[in-house]
Design a protein around this motif. Structure first.
Motif, PDB file in Angstrom:
ATOM      1  N   VAL A  15      29.520   7.549  27.147  1.00 50.63           N
ATOM      2  CA  VAL A  15      30.973   7.446  27.012  1.00 50.63           C
ATOM      3  C   VAL A  15      31.365   5.999  26.748  1.00 50.63           C
ATOM      4  N   ILE A  16      30.757   5.070  27.469  1.00 50.17           N
ATOM      5  CA  ILE A  16      31.037   3.643  27.263  1.00 50.17           C
ATOM      6  C   ILE A  16      30.701   3.253  25.830  1.00 50.17           C
ATOM      7  N   ALA A  17      29.535   3.683  25.347  1.00 50.60           N
ATOM      8  CA  ALA A  17      29.126   3.353  23.975  1.00 50.60           C
ATOM      9  C   ALA A  17      30.133   3.887  22.959  1.00 50.60           C
ATOM     10  N   GLN A  18      30.660   5.069  23.208  1.00 51.95           N
ATOM     11  CA  GLN A  18      31.634   5.670  22.294  1.00 51.95           C
ATOM     12  C   GLN A  18      32.968   4.930  22.322  1.00 51.95           C
ATOM     13  N   ARG A  19      33.359   4.459  23.487  1.00 55.51           N
ATOM     14  CA  ARG A  19      34.692   3.874  23.637  1.00 55.51           C
ATOM     15  C   ARG A  19      34.761   2.373  23.415  1.00 55.51           C
ATOM     16  N   LYS A  20      33.625   1.680  23.453  1.00 58.28           N
ATOM     17  CA  LYS A  20      33.681   0.218  23.444  1.00 58.28           C
ATOM     18  C   LYS A  20      34.250  -0.365  22.160  1.00 58.28           C
ATOM     19  N   SER A  21      34.161   0.338  21.065  1.00 60.59           N
ATOM     20  CA  SER A  21      34.755  -0.172  19.827  1.00 60.59           C
ATOM     21  C   SER A  21      36.044   0.571  19.476  1.00 60.59           C
ATOM     22  N   GLY A  22      36.617   1.239  20.461  1.00 61.42           N
ATOM     23  CA  GLY A  22      37.864   1.973  20.255  1.00 61.42           C
ATOM     24  C   GLY A  22      39.076   1.055  20.248  1.00 61.42           C
ATOM     25  N   ASP A  23      40.226   1.655  20.414  1.00 60.04           N
ATOM     26  CA  ASP A  23      41.507   0.944  20.393  1.00 60.04           C
ATOM     27  C   ASP A  23      41.765   0.309  21.759  1.00 60.04           C
ATOM     28  N   PRO A  24      41.827  -1.022  21.814  1.00 56.75           N
ATOM     29  CA  PRO A  24      42.075  -1.698  23.095  1.00 56.75           C
ATOM     30  C   PRO A  24      43.429  -1.340  23.731  1.00 56.75           C
ATOM     31  N   ASP A  25      44.351  -0.812  22.928  1.00 57.72           N
ATOM     32  CA  ASP A  25      45.651  -0.418  23.482  1.00 57.72           C
ATOM     33  C   ASP A  25      45.596   0.913  24.214  1.00 57.72           C
ATOM     34  N   THR A  26      44.555   1.709  23.938  1.00 55.41           N
ATOM     35  CA  THR A  26      44.481   3.034  24.558  1.00 55.41           C
ATOM     36  C   THR A  26      43.213   3.245  25.387  1.00 55.41           C
ATOM     37  N   SER A  27      42.273   2.302  25.343  1.00 56.03           N
ATOM     38  CA  SER A  27      41.016   2.459  26.066  1.00 56.03           C
ATOM     39  C   SER A  27      40.739   1.220  26.913  1.00 56.03           C
ATOM     40  N   VAL A  29      37.936   0.552  28.394  1.00 52.80           N
ATOM     41  CA  VAL A  29      36.623   0.054  27.994  1.00 52.80           C
ATOM     42  C   VAL A  29      36.746  -0.820  26.750  1.00 52.80           C
ATOM     43  N   ALA A  30      37.450  -0.330  25.745  1.00 54.93           N
ATOM     44  CA  ALA A  30      37.633  -1.096  24.512  1.00 54.93           C
ATOM     45  C   ALA A  30      38.371  -2.402  24.789  1.00 54.93           C
ATOM     46  N   ARG A  31      39.333  -2.365  25.690  1.00 49.82           N
ATOM     47  CA  ARG A  31      40.092  -3.573  26.020  1.00 49.82           C
ATOM     48  C   ARG A  31      39.171  -4.639  26.621  1.00 49.82           C
ATOM     49  N   LEU A  32      38.326  -4.238  27.572  1.00 52.05           N
ATOM     50  CA  LEU A  32      37.413  -5.218  28.166  1.00 52.05           C
ATOM     51  C   LEU A  32      36.433  -5.757  27.129  1.00 52.05           C
ATOM     52  N   PHE A  33      35.882  -4.883  26.302  1.00 51.03           N
ATOM     53  CA  PHE A  33      34.950  -5.347  25.268  1.00 51.03           C
ATOM     54  C   PHE A  33      35.639  -6.265  24.274  1.00 51.03           C
ATOM     55  N   SER A  34      36.905  -5.997  23.963  1.00 47.71           N
ATOM     56  CA  SER A  34      37.611  -6.844  23.002  1.00 47.71           C
ATOM     57  C   SER A  34      37.855  -8.244  23.557  1.00 47.71           C
ATOM     58  N   LYS A  35      37.871  -8.368  24.883  1.00 52.51           N
ATOM     59  CA  LYS A  35      38.079  -9.671  25.522  1.00 52.51           C
ATOM     60  C   LYS A  35      36.781 -10.462  25.651  1.00 52.51           C
ATOM     61  N   GLY A  36      35.640  -9.811  25.403  1.00 52.69           N
ATOM     62  CA  GLY A  36      34.360 -10.500  25.440  1.00 52.69           C
ATOM     63  C   GLY A  36      33.620 -10.347  26.759  1.00 52.69           C
ATOM     64  N   ASN A  37      32.393 -10.827  26.740  1.00 49.37           N
ATOM     65  CA  ASN A  37      31.512 -10.682  27.909  1.00 49.37           C
ATOM     66  C   ASN A  37      32.069 -11.353  29.155  1.00 49.37           C
ATOM     67  N   ASP A  38      32.748 -12.488  28.996  1.00 46.98           N
ATOM     68  CA  ASP A  38      33.283 -13.168  30.180  1.00 46.98           C
ATOM     69  C   ASP A  38      34.251 -12.275  30.951  1.00 46.98           C
ATOM     70  N   ALA A  39      35.049 -11.492  30.245  1.00 50.18           N
ATOM     71  CA  ALA A  39      35.993 -10.587  30.917  1.00 50.18           C
ATOM     72  C   ALA A  39      35.246  -9.511  31.699  1.00 50.18           C
ATOM     73  N   ILE A  40      34.181  -8.989  31.107  1.00 52.20           N
ATOM     74  CA  ILE A  40      33.375  -7.976  31.787  1.00 52.20           C
ATOM     75  C   ILE A  40      32.698  -8.579  33.011  1.00 52.20           C
ATOM     76  N   LEU A  41      32.131  -9.757  32.855  1.00 53.80           N
ATOM     77  CA  LEU A  41      31.432 -10.410  33.971  1.00 53.80           C
ATOM     78  C   LEU A  41      32.394 -10.788  35.090  1.00 53.80           C
ATOM     79  N   LYS A  42      33.587 -11.228  34.732  1.00 50.82           N
ATOM     80  CA  LYS A  42      34.599 -11.542  35.743  1.00 50.82           C
ATOM     81  C   LYS A  42      34.954 -10.290  36.536  1.00 50.82           C
TER      82      LYS A  42
END
Length: 117
Positions: A15-27, A29-42
């Motif tokens: 599910v993560i793989a499917q959503r990570k390149s989705g629309d950051p306004d609606t997902s 997961v996509a929002r965190l990936f769009s912010k980069g690794n630092d956002a995920i690590l934080k």
């Protein structure tokens, strides 16, 4: 629990793989990936702190909920680095039967070899 934990982790990773390149306004997961690794690590750091606070309070339900959040965000990090839950499970399986002291000594030896002696 009737469902295999490995299956749940693998499905969630899919599910993560499917959503990570989705629309950051609606997902999320996509929002965190769009912010980069630092956002995920934080986020992992925040969730780890929440696990500690829940454990210090002895709140069993909150501990479970916070660990679930921590695991979820850790799965995001695995995905960000091209890894999967199976990679972690294989490492845990490799360590099975080793004492903590043996594992620590083995990691120290590997680190020394990487440094060149």
């Amino acid at each position: 629990m009737t469902t295999d934990g490995n299956d749940i982790l693998a499905r969630l990773a899919e599910v993560i793989a499917q959503r990570k390149s989705g629309d950051p306004d609606t997902s999320y997961v996509a929002r965190l990936f769009s912010k980069g690794n630092d956002a995920i690590l934080k986020k992992i750091g925040e969730e780890a702190t929440e696990v500690v606070m829940a454990a210090k309070d002895g709140d069993r339900e909150r501990i479970v909920a916070e660990v679930a959040d921590l695991w979820f965000h850790t799965l995001l990090a695995l995905s960000a680095f091209g890894l999967a839950p199976a990679d972690v499970l294989a490492e845990l399986q490799r360590r099975e039967g080793l004492s903590g002291m043996e594992e620590f000594a083995a990691r120290k030896a590997i680190a020394r070899e990487k440094r060149g002696g």
